[in-house]
Design a protein around this motif. Structure first.
Motif, PDB file in Angstrom:
ATOM      1  N   SER A 165     -14.680  60.693 -11.736  1.00 18.12           N
ATOM      2  CA  SER A 165     -14.834  60.056 -10.708  1.00 18.12           C
ATOM      3  C   SER A 165     -16.006  59.349 -10.436  1.00 18.12           C
ATOM      4  O   SER A 165     -16.044  58.250 -10.393  1.00 18.12           O
ATOM      5  CB  SER A 165     -14.763  61.295  -9.689  1.00 18.12           C
ATOM      6  N   LEU A 166     -17.430  59.628 -11.134  1.00 14.45           N
ATOM      7  CA  LEU A 166     -18.355  58.998 -10.960  1.00 14.45           C
ATOM      8  C   LEU A 166     -18.305  58.340 -12.084  1.00 14.45           C
ATOM      9  O   LEU A 166     -18.392  56.709 -11.919  1.00 14.45           O
ATOM     10  CB  LEU A 166     -19.757  59.827 -11.503  1.00 14.45           C
ATOM     11  N   THR A 167     -17.392  58.096 -13.043  1.00 12.13           N
ATOM     12  CA  THR A 167     -17.589  57.102 -14.801  1.00 12.13           C
ATOM     13  C   THR A 167     -16.278  55.753 -13.412  1.00 12.13           C
ATOM     14  O   THR A 167     -16.525  54.624 -13.733  1.00 12.13           O
ATOM     15  CB  THR A 167     -16.653  58.135 -15.776  1.00 12.13           C
ATOM     16  N   ARG A 168     -15.596  56.132 -13.514  1.00  7.80           N
ATOM     17  CA  ARG A 168     -14.371  55.189 -12.524  1.00  7.80           C
ATOM     18  C   ARG A 168     -14.795  54.635 -11.138  1.00  7.80           C
ATOM     19  O   ARG A 168     -14.768  53.296 -11.587  1.00  7.80           O
ATOM     20  CB  ARG A 168     -12.852  56.417 -12.000  1.00  7.80           C
ATOM     21  N   HIS A 169     -15.291  54.919 -10.445  1.00  7.90           N
ATOM     22  CA  HIS A 169     -16.172  54.176  -9.466  1.00  7.90           C
ATOM     23  C   HIS A 169     -17.347  53.271 -10.933  1.00  7.90           C
ATOM     24  O   HIS A 169     -17.699  52.006 -10.041  1.00  7.90           O
ATOM     25  CB  HIS A 169     -17.100  55.263  -8.656  1.00  7.90           C
ATOM     26  N   LEU A 300      -6.884  49.567 -13.028  1.00  6.21           N
ATOM     27  CA  LEU A 300      -8.578  49.504 -13.778  1.00  6.21           C
ATOM     28  C   LEU A 300      -8.888  49.999 -15.295  1.00  6.21           C
ATOM     29  O   LEU A 300      -9.623  49.151 -15.856  1.00  6.21           O
ATOM     30  CB  LEU A 300      -9.136  51.249 -12.969  1.00  6.21           C
ATOM     31  N   ASP A 301      -7.805  50.940 -16.069  1.00 11.29           N
ATOM     32  CA  ASP A 301      -7.516  50.855 -17.045  1.00 11.29           C
ATOM     33  C   ASP A 301      -7.507  48.996 -17.550  1.00 11.29           C
ATOM     34  O   ASP A 301      -7.432  48.056 -18.589  1.00 11.29           O
ATOM     35  CB  ASP A 301      -6.865  51.980 -18.018  1.00 11.29           C
ATOM     36  N   SER A 302      -6.295  48.333 -17.421  1.00 11.21           N
ATOM     37  CA  SER A 302      -5.792  46.998 -17.143  1.00 11.21           C
ATOM     38  C   SER A 302      -6.945  45.908 -17.854  1.00 11.21           C
ATOM     39  O   SER A 302      -7.431  45.292 -18.364  1.00 11.21           O
ATOM     40  CB  SER A 302      -4.621  47.031 -16.235  1.00 11.21           C
ATOM     41  N   LEU A 303      -7.296  46.262 -16.354  1.00  8.32           N
ATOM     42  CA  LEU A 303      -9.052  45.526 -15.640  1.00  8.32           C
ATOM     43  C   LEU A 303     -10.094  45.569 -16.396  1.00  8.32           C
ATOM     44  O   LEU A 303     -10.520  44.252 -17.370  1.00  8.32           O
ATOM     45  CB  LEU A 303      -9.185  45.221 -14.598  1.00  8.32           C
ATOM     46  N   ALA A 304     -10.140  47.006 -17.463  1.00 11.53           N
ATOM     47  CA  ALA A 304     -10.961  46.648 -18.370  1.00 11.53           C
ATOM     48  C   ALA A 304     -10.618  45.989 -19.404  1.00 11.53           C
ATOM     49  O   ALA A 304     -11.774  46.023 -20.600  1.00 11.53           O
ATOM     50  CB  ALA A 304     -11.394  48.135 -17.988  1.00 11.53           C
ATOM     51  N   GLU A 305      -9.565  45.820 -19.688  1.00 16.06           N
ATOM     52  CA  GLU A 305      -9.408  45.460 -20.937  1.00 16.06           C
ATOM     53  C   GLU A 305      -9.042  44.185 -20.915  1.00 16.06           C
ATOM     54  O   GLU A 305      -9.511  43.497 -22.365  1.00 16.06           O
ATOM     55  CB  GLU A 305      -7.200  46.103 -21.295  1.00 16.06           C
ATOM     56  N   ALA A 306      -8.695  43.521 -20.062  1.00 22.69           N
ATOM     57  CA  ALA A 306      -9.346  42.409 -19.882  1.00 22.69           C
ATOM     58  C   ALA A 306     -10.856  41.277 -19.854  1.00 22.69           C
ATOM     59  O   ALA A 306     -10.980  40.756 -20.829  1.00 22.69           O
ATOM     60  CB  ALA A 306      -8.708  41.657 -18.570  1.00 22.69           C
ATOM     61  N   TYR A 307     -11.595  42.902 -19.349  1.00 18.73           N
ATOM     62  CA  TYR A 307     -12.590  42.755 -19.301  1.00 18.73           C
ATOM     63  C   TYR A 307     -13.562  42.334 -21.153  1.00 18.73           C
ATOM     64  O   TYR A 307     -13.901  42.073 -21.237  1.00 18.73           O
ATOM     65  CB  TYR A 307     -13.310  43.597 -18.949  1.00 18.73           C
ATOM     66  N   LEU A 308     -12.788  43.504 -21.245  1.00 19.90           N
ATOM     67  CA  LEU A 308     -13.243  43.247 -22.798  1.00 19.90           C
ATOM     68  C   LEU A 308     -12.642  42.091 -23.966  1.00 19.90           C
ATOM     69  O   LEU A 308     -13.765  42.153 -25.104  1.00 19.90           O
ATOM     70  CB  LEU A 308     -12.989  44.863 -23.218  1.00 19.90           C
ATOM     71  N   ALA A 309     -11.669  41.470 -24.019  1.00 25.19           N
ATOM     72  CA  ALA A 309     -11.037  40.443 -24.006  1.00 25.19           C
ATOM     73  C   ALA A 309     -11.713  39.753 -23.904  1.00 25.19           C
ATOM     74  O   ALA A 309     -11.070  38.262 -24.233  1.00 25.19           O
ATOM     75  CB  ALA A 309      -9.830  40.292 -24.113  1.00 25.19           C
ATOM     76  N   HIS A 310     -13.059  39.006 -22.517  1.00 21.73           N
ATOM     77  CA  HIS A 310     -12.649  38.099 -21.557  1.00 21.73           C
ATOM     78  C   HIS A 310     -14.792  37.546 -22.476  1.00 21.73           C
ATOM     79  O   HIS A 310     -15.424  39.003 -22.935  1.00 21.73           O
ATOM     80  CB  HIS A 310     -13.466  38.240 -20.432  1.00 21.73           C
ATOM     81  N   SER A 311     -14.479  36.099 -23.037  1.00 19.19           N
ATOM     82  CA  SER A 311     -15.756  35.860 -23.367  1.00 19.19           C
ATOM     83  C   SER A 311     -16.839  35.333 -22.029  1.00 19.19           C
ATOM     84  O   SER A 311     -16.614  34.489 -21.088  1.00 19.19           O
ATOM     85  CB  SER A 311     -15.204  33.891 -24.150  1.00 19.19           C
ATOM     86  N   ARG A 312     -18.138  36.629 -22.077  1.00 19.42           N
ATOM     87  CA  ARG A 312     -18.813  36.597 -20.775  1.00 19.42           C
ATOM     88  C   ARG A 312     -19.244  35.002 -20.666  1.00 19.42           C
ATOM     89  O   ARG A 312     -20.193  35.127 -22.115  1.00 19.42           O
ATOM     90  CB  ARG A 312     -19.470  37.473 -20.568  1.00 19.42           C
TER      91      ARG A 312
END
Length: 331
Positions: A165-169, A300-312
């Motif tokens: 729970s803490l990690t997901r939040h 959450l997992d889908s958005l995480a994968e998009a973040y990791l592929a995003h050039s910040r």
């Protein structure tokens, strides 16, 4: 008035309604007037003397603390400094006017803080009455002076004291933090101050990855290694000190300012108490967006994968492109 929507998990681990604490930093009103405003709004009895620290106990929403947010004054540390300089501090009638002077001087740069105890989420919206009363009493907020970096801190009780729970939040917050900063119009002075420093990007990418699934001790160790400070926009040290204290470094665990408790410490929002359209509900809705994303594992997992592929963006401050991609999640 901005409503207080319920979070997706309204109960705590014991099956009881979750609670929410508030901390409002502001200026323009002294300790006496702040206590009087709390008492007039919610009842209760004022306890304590002096201009630095008071309590309003037994109100309809529980107990409140009113203080000037500096340990040097609250703990009267300054008395020892004066004594070492050979200045006598025990003479009758001498301390009160000195403390009044120090309070007035400190109030120009250090915020006064009004803190509630934990309030049932079903009654948290009642705090808008205090917000309106403080505004009517001419309280000054984040953008009323360039030197101010005042914040509103929310302390929502966690729905579960588990690593999952803490990690997901935490993951959900890291994914939404840019949108929260843009939509919340977080003041430049606050962003440049040390109080809400962003998380190191290497740490963000490690935590955001769906494969990151630590146990409580591992979560605490990883967090403290890169964030051994309370000055994060989401401070997890209080809940980690409550749930996994032995995994924290001794220096972190024994910090006298660290208060272990089963709550998130959400420090990002401005405290725009003097702006007519600003409400506490606005900040709460931002946090509920985090909880809703945390509760939706697939999103959450889908958005995480998009973040990791995003050039910040390499520039400091929020990534405007990523904020635009995630802003709808705040609606």
């Amino acid at each position: 008035m901005m409503p207080f929507p319920p979070p997706p998990e309204p109960l705590n681990a014991a099956g009881e309604p979750r609670r929410l604490g508030f901390e409002l930093e502001l200026a323009g009103i002294d300790t006496d007037a702040l206590c009087n405003t709390v008492q007039t709004t919610f009842g209760g009895d004022v306890e304590g003397e002096g201009p630095f620290l008071r309590h309003v106990r037994g109100t309809e929403l529980g107990d409140f603390t009113v203080e000037i947010d500096t340990a040097l004054l609250k703990d009267r540390t300054y008395l020892g400094v004066l004594q070492r300089l050979g200045i006598e501090t025990d003479e009758a009638g001498w301390r009160a006017p000195l403390e009044d002077l120090l309070a007035r001087l400190a109030g120009t740069v250090v915020p006064h803080e009004v803190s509630s105890g934990p309030i049932a989420l079903t009654h948290a919206h009642e705090m808008e009455r205090l917000r309106a009363a403080l505004q009517a009493a001419q309280a000054r907020g984040t953008r009323s002076a360039l030197r101010f970096a005042f914040g509103l801190h929310l302390n929502p009780e966690v729905p579960a004291l588990t690593a999952d729970s803490l990690t997901r939040h935490l993951r959900a917050f890291l994914l939404l933090r840019d949108a929260l900063r843009v939509d919340g119009n977080i003041d430049l002075t606050r962003r440049l101050s040390p109080f809400i420093r962003d998380f190191p990007e290497d740490y963000v990418r490690r935590v955001v990855a769906p494969v990151y699934q630590p146990d409580l001790a591992g979560l605490a160790r990883d967090y403290a290694r890169d964030n051994a400070t309370r000055n994060r926009s989401l401070d997890l040290l209080p809940v980690l000190a409550h749930a996994a204290a032995d995994a924290l470094p001794t220096a972190v665990r024994e910090d006298p300012l660290l208060k272990p408790r089963p709550t998130f410490h959400y420090r990002l929002p401005n405290c725009a108490i003097d702006e007519p359209d600003w409400t506490l509900g606005e900040a709460w809705r931002g946090w509920v967006a985090v909880e809703r994303l945390a509760a939706d594992r697939e999103a959450l997992d889908s958005l995480a994968e998009a973040y990791l592929a995003h050039s910040r963006a390499a520039l400091p401050g929020p990534d405007e492109d990523w904020a635009a991609r995630t802003r709808l999640l705040l609606a």
